[in-house]
Enzyme design. Structure first.
Site, short mmCIF file in Angstrom:
data_model
loop_
_atom_site.label_atom_id
_atom_site.label_comp_id
_atom_site.label_asym_id
_atom_site.label_seq_id
_atom_site.Cartn_x
_atom_site.Cartn_y
_atom_site.Cartn_z
N ASP A 206 0.83 -1.15 -0.13
CA ASP A 206 -0.07 -0.19 0.04
C ASP A 206 0.79 1.34 -0.05
O ASP A 206 1.69 1.52 0.92
CB ASP A 206 -0.91 -0.03 1.27
CG ASP A 206 -1.97 1.00 0.98
OD1 ASP A 206 -2.33 1.65 0.34
OD2 ASP A 206 -2.99 0.81 2.09
N ASP A 207 0.76 1.92 -0.98
CA ASP A 207 1.42 3.43 -1.07
C ASP A 207 2.86 3.15 -1.26
O ASP A 207 3.65 4.14 -0.78
CB ASP A 207 1.11 4.32 0.27
CG ASP A 207 -0.24 4.96 0.04
OD1 ASP A 207 -0.94 4.69 -0.88
OD2 ASP A 207 -0.44 5.92 0.84
N CYS B 229 -5.93 4.42 -3.80
CA CYS B 229 -6.12 2.83 -3.21
C CYS B 229 -7.42 2.24 -3.78
O CYS B 229 -7.31 1.50 -4.35
CB CYS B 229 -6.51 3.01 -1.77
SG CYS B 229 -4.84 3.83 -0.92
N LYS C 42 -6.03 -5.21 4.33
CA LYS C 42 -6.79 -4.05 3.80
C LYS C 42 -7.80 -4.39 2.71
O LYS C 42 -7.62 -5.27 1.80
CB LYS C 42 -5.78 -2.91 3.29
CG LYS C 42 -6.63 -1.75 2.75
CD LYS C 42 -5.72 -0.64 2.55
CE LYS C 42 -6.29 0.52 1.73
NZ LYS C 42 -5.41 1.68 1.74
N HIS D 285 -11.01 -1.83 1.94
CA HIS D 285 -11.09 -0.57 1.41
C HIS D 285 -11.84 -0.58 0.18
O HIS D 285 -11.81 0.43 -0.93
CB HIS D 285 -9.78 0.05 1.00
CG HIS D 285 -9.81 1.66 1.23
ND1 HIS D 285 -8.69 2.49 0.77
CD2 HIS D 285 -10.58 2.28 1.66
CE1 HIS D 285 -8.93 3.77 0.98
NE2 HIS D 285 -10.62 3.69 1.42
N HIS E 198 1.67 2.28 3.90
CA HIS E 198 0.72 3.64 4.10
C HIS E 198 0.98 4.17 5.34
O HIS E 198 1.26 3.66 6.37
CB HIS E 198 -0.76 3.07 3.95
CG HIS E 198 -1.82 4.05 3.62
ND1 HIS E 198 -2.21 5.12 4.79
CD2 HIS E 198 -2.67 4.22 2.44
CE1 HIS E 198 -2.96 5.64 4.04
NE2 HIS E 198 -3.35 5.53 2.91
N ASP F 179 -0.30 -0.62 -4.94
CA ASP F 179 -1.53 -0.31 -5.62
C ASP F 179 -1.81 1.14 -6.01
O ASP F 179 -2.34 1.34 -7.04
CB ASP F 179 -2.37 -0.36 -4.28
CG ASP F 179 -2.28 0.87 -3.06
OD1 ASP F 179 -1.07 1.25 -3.11
OD2 ASP F 179 -3.19 1.39 -2.47
N ASN F 180 -0.62 1.88 -5.89
CA ASN F 180 -0.70 3.01 -6.46
C ASN F 180 0.77 3.62 -6.35
O ASN F 180 1.67 3.16 -5.50
CB ASN F 180 -1.65 4.16 -6.18
CG ASN F 180 -1.89 4.27 -4.69
OD1 ASN F 180 -3.01 3.74 -3.93
ND2 ASN F 180 -0.59 4.95 -3.96
N LYS G 272 1.53 9.70 -5.51
CA LYS G 272 0.18 9.25 -5.33
C LYS G 272 -0.77 10.40 -5.61
O LYS G 272 -0.21 11.50 -5.27
CB LYS G 272 0.21 8.69 -4.03
CG LYS G 272 -1.40 8.31 -3.78
CD LYS G 272 -1.38 8.03 -1.99
CE LYS G 272 -2.92 7.63 -1.57
NZ LYS G 272 -2.76 7.23 -0.25
#
Length: 503
Positions: free
Chosen positions: A26-27, A65, A119, A121, A214, A278-279, A300
């Site tokens: 994540d991130d 996300c 996660k 989301h 994240h 994810d990004n 991001k």
């Protein structure tokens, strides 16, 4: 004739579907893994997956996300599912539409055991939007977009509550006894437990969506890692970057433990392992985070390469016979048809997919069927848009974090990035022009998006604009809902974030 029928039946029995382990960071920044050249953050276990499999160098994700995760699960562009704008905040009643079929639902239809960890989301206001109603046999993790790594609380919409759950199709339990346990280790140990207790004669889909890296709830110390790991990165003098690197180190360590468990259980040779961000990373203090996409432009939330060029790789025993770096164009929506094909599903008749089946491209290096990628069109929150066709990319992007952000200064280390670019210009060229024109870049020769070529290539610019307008006409209304529902307040549910709308 009877002989042929028997032979066909035996062939079907002997075609064992692979276990699929999808790991989502994540991130994470594009250049926060050492397989892309980072010396500052060694990631030996992720590198092993990458260098013994296929590194995906032209792989695109969404800039934030929720849209990316919806693309993984549906195989559809967010503009076609209404997930193109914003992320889901905890007290907002929306999610991916229930008419969308998710990847684990397809896999369950062909005999897979399916588990989600970490996660989610993708919506939880109503139970029908939670993981075990979307194709997973079990879920252990958090519903929202961020949480504290140690107490597993989520602060959102001005409210605070526990967000840690164990769900099955028949029950949902909030988990109160993990206070003080670090989430990356928790989720990894849960994944190891799932592998250890799995009947390996049945194929398994394990979706491990890490919280790392994240930011936690935005407060004084949003980047959290165990002290022993922070000490291992004492060579990084910038405290934010040091904490971020420590979080990466923990995640990499546990990924190594997971692959070791697959080997121990004699499941590794029958597995496909995917690692993907994810990004793009929130660099230069965005979200109080210190990821690095450098030398790529942006962060991001942006549709520049730093926001949407994903760090990703895939491993299988078959792929390990010919490890390589792939420059084939690939998009995050492609995972659904590609993995279904690997599982033996005929994807030709699957309805309304934007993702393409790249399994033959990955395995046999046949030319990729993908020649263009719609990156996104967000008309509401960030008001940006981007499309890549071949080497060309058209971009509409505001000036928010639109520069080039190297990692904060450390000792005299010199990073050797895969992406090679000269020093960036002092001022970035705006791609949110007052005259309404967008930017045009040639990504092959200008991967860092320095030079706008729209004026010198008017015919290409016009073609790209028409293609972007083509997608714009197919866009459905955003499902985004910003209303803070008072019935979502965790105080009403013993301090827990949980579903609050009855079906």
């Amino acid at each position: 004739m009877i002989y042929l029928v028997i032979l066909y039946a035996v062939t079907l029995v002997n075609c064992k579907s692979p276990h699929i382990i999808m790991i989502v960071a994540d991130d994470m920044g594009f250049n926060d893994v050492s397989f892309h050249g980072s010396k500052q953050i060694p990631t030996p276990n992720i590198d092993k997956i990458a260098t013994e499999g296929v590194i995906l160098n032209n792989y695109y994700v969404l800039p934030i996300c929720t849209p990316s995760r919806s693309a993984i699960m549906t195989g559809r562009y967010p503009i076609h599912t209404g997930m193109q704008s914003d992320t889901i905040f905890a007290a907002n009643a929306w999610g991916v539409g229930l008419d969308e079929k998710f990847l684990p639902q397809y896999l369950k239809n062909v005999g897979y055991k399916t588990h989600a960890i970490g996660k989610w989301h993708l919506g939880f206001f109503s139970k029908e939007y939670t993981p075990t109603y979307r194709g997973f046999d079990s879920f252990y993790g958090y519903y929202g977009g961020q949480a504290d790594y140690w107490d597993h609380s989520l602060a959102s919409n001005g409210w605070w509550g526990l967000d840690l759950h164990y769900d099955t199709p028949s029950s949902s339990k909030s988990i109160f006894n993990q206070w003080g346990n670090y989430s990356t280790a928790m989720y990894s140990m849960e994944a190891i437990d799932r592998i250890r207790n799995h009947n390996s004669t049945q194929p398994m889909f394990l979706y491990l969506a890490y919280q790392a890296v994240h930011s936690a709830n935005l407060r004084e110390y949003p980047l959290q890692a165990p002290q022993e790991w922070i000490d291992k990165f004492s060579h990084i003098k910038h405290k934010g970057r040091q904490s971020y690197a420590s979080m990466m180190g923990v995640m990499d360590h546990w990924i190594g433990q997971i692959t070791s468990e697959l080997l121990k259980q004699n499941m590794l040779d029958d597995s496909i392992i995917i690692f993907t961000s994810d990004n793009g990373g929130p660099a230069n203090g965005l979200n109080n985070n210190w990821a690095s996409n450098y030398p790529l432009r942006g962060t991001k939330t942006t549709v520049y390469e730093g926001g949407v060029r994903g760090a990703a790789c895939i491993w299988s025993k078959e792929l390990s016979k010919n490890p390589r770096v792939s420059n084939d164009l690939m998009h995050i929506t492609d995972w659904l048809p590609t993995l279904l094909s690997a599982a033996g599903v005929d994807t030709i008749l699957l309805p309304d997919l934007d993702g393409l089946n790249l399994w033959d491209t990955l395995i046999n290096q046949v030319p990729s069927p993908r020649t263009e990628v719609l990156i996104n069109i967000d008309p509401l929150l960030y008001m940006n848009a981007a499309l890549r066709v071949g080497d060309w990319k058209i971009v509409k992007q505001n000036n928010f974090y639109d520069g080039w952000y190297p990692p904060p200064e450390v000792s005299n280390e010199i990073e050797e990035y895969d992406v090679k670019c000269p020093p960036p210009p002092l001022l970035p060229r705006s791609c949110d022009k007052k005259d309404g024109k967008l930017c045009l870049f040639n990504i092959k020769y200008d991967p860092c998006e320095y030079t706008d070529l729209s004026a010198s290539n008017p015919h290409i610019y016009q073609f790209m604009l028409e293609r972007l307008n083509f997608y714009n006409k197919s866009m459905v209304e955003s499902r985004r809902n910003t209303f803070r529902d008072p019935l979502a307040d965790p105080k009403l549910y013993n301090g827990v974030w949980k579903t609050w709308v009855s079906s």
